[in-house]
Scaffold this motif. Structure first.
Motif, short mmCIF file in Angstrom:
data_model
loop_
_atom_site.label_atom_id
_atom_site.label_comp_id
_atom_site.label_asym_id
_atom_site.label_seq_id
_atom_site.Cartn_x
_atom_site.Cartn_y
_atom_site.Cartn_z
N THR A 51 14.58 -32.05 1.51
CA THR A 51 14.01 -30.73 0.96
C THR A 51 12.66 -30.42 1.87
O THR A 51 12.71 -29.47 2.42
CB THR A 51 13.57 -31.10 -0.28
N ARG A 52 11.72 -31.50 2.16
CA ARG A 52 10.72 -30.96 2.99
C ARG A 52 10.97 -30.68 4.50
O ARG A 52 10.51 -29.90 5.09
CB ARG A 52 9.89 -32.57 2.92
N LEU A 53 11.89 -31.58 5.06
CA LEU A 53 12.50 -31.26 6.41
C LEU A 53 13.13 -29.95 6.43
O LEU A 53 12.97 -29.09 7.47
CB LEU A 53 13.46 -32.08 6.91
N SER A 54 13.93 -29.64 5.33
CA SER A 54 14.43 -28.19 5.58
C SER A 54 13.46 -27.01 5.46
O SER A 54 13.63 -25.89 5.70
CB SER A 54 15.49 -28.01 4.26
N GLU A 55 12.42 -27.33 4.37
CA GLU A 55 11.34 -26.29 4.54
C GLU A 55 10.73 -26.21 5.77
O GLU A 55 10.29 -25.16 6.21
CB GLU A 55 10.34 -26.50 3.36
N ASP A 56 10.60 -27.38 6.40
CA ASP A 56 9.81 -27.24 7.84
C ASP A 56 10.64 -26.26 8.60
O ASP A 56 10.14 -25.76 9.21
CB ASP A 56 9.81 -28.67 8.21
N LEU A 57 12.01 -26.85 8.64
CA LEU A 57 12.89 -26.06 9.45
C LEU A 57 13.02 -24.58 9.40
O LEU A 57 12.73 -23.81 10.52
CB LEU A 57 14.22 -26.84 9.64
N ASP A 58 13.00 -24.39 7.91
CA ASP A 58 12.98 -22.89 7.86
C ASP A 58 11.66 -22.06 8.31
O ASP A 58 11.59 -21.05 8.88
CB ASP A 58 12.94 -22.71 6.48
N ARG A 59 10.33 -23.05 7.98
CA ARG A 59 9.10 -22.24 8.39
C ARG A 59 9.19 -22.21 10.04
O ARG A 59 8.90 -21.08 10.64
CB ARG A 59 8.08 -23.34 8.09
N ARG A 61 11.74 -21.84 11.88
CA ARG A 61 12.56 -20.61 12.49
C ARG A 61 12.00 -19.27 12.08
O ARG A 61 12.06 -18.23 13.04
CB ARG A 61 13.94 -20.73 11.62
N ARG A 62 11.17 -19.05 11.02
CA ARG A 62 10.52 -17.84 10.91
C ARG A 62 9.54 -17.44 12.01
O ARG A 62 8.94 -16.46 12.33
CB ARG A 62 9.78 -18.00 9.40
N LEU A 63 8.81 -18.90 12.03
CA LEU A 63 7.64 -18.56 13.10
C LEU A 63 8.32 -18.23 14.63
O LEU A 63 7.67 -17.39 15.24
CB LEU A 63 7.02 -20.19 13.67
N VAL A 64 9.43 -18.95 15.15
CA VAL A 64 10.07 -18.55 16.22
C VAL A 64 10.73 -17.14 16.07
O VAL A 64 10.48 -16.48 17.31
CB VAL A 64 11.30 -19.49 16.46
N ALA A 65 11.26 -16.55 15.09
CA ALA A 65 11.72 -15.30 14.88
C ALA A 65 10.40 -14.39 14.93
O ALA A 65 10.34 -13.16 15.74
CB ALA A 65 12.44 -15.03 13.42
N ALA A 66 9.15 -14.59 14.62
CA ALA A 66 8.09 -13.79 14.60
C ALA A 66 7.64 -13.68 15.99
O ALA A 66 7.35 -12.67 16.50
CB ALA A 66 6.89 -14.16 13.75
#
Length: 97
Positions: A51-59, A61-66
């Motif tokens: 769960t922690r790693l998935s949240e890190d990955l999502d964060r 990915r959002r940073l890369v998209a921004a």
């Protein structure tokens, strides 16, 4: 020579047999329960880590998209500025040699 009176031996041993079997069964159940608890603890730990790693990955990915949106915006601004600068290349790298 020592003679074993089997009748006395069995008379003393047989009453202990159910108690010994209960102790053995209790021990086996305890070992199995501890094993299952260990597996459950490991599963819970891995689930939390996932769960922690998935949240890190999502964060990330959002940073890369921004950052990609920011890069696109800056590229558009550069293209717009090139229209008004005399002698600036219209396409290609920002800094030509």
């Amino acid at each position: 020579m020592v003679r074993i009176n089997w009748k006395d031996f069995l008379t003393k041993l047989l009453p202990l047999l159910p108690t010994l079997l209960m102790y053995w069964a209790s021990y086996r159940l305890s070992v199995e329960k501890n094993s299952q608890e260990k597996k459950q603890d490991e599963f819970s730990r891995l689930n939390e880590e996932n769960t922690r790693l998935s949240e890190d990955l999502d964060r990330y990915r959002r940073l890369v998209a921004a950052k990609e949106r920011e890069i696109s915006k800056l590229q558009k601004e550069i293209a717009e500025m090139r229209k008004y600068i005399a002698g600036a290349p219209t396409t290609g790298a920002l800094f030509d040699d």
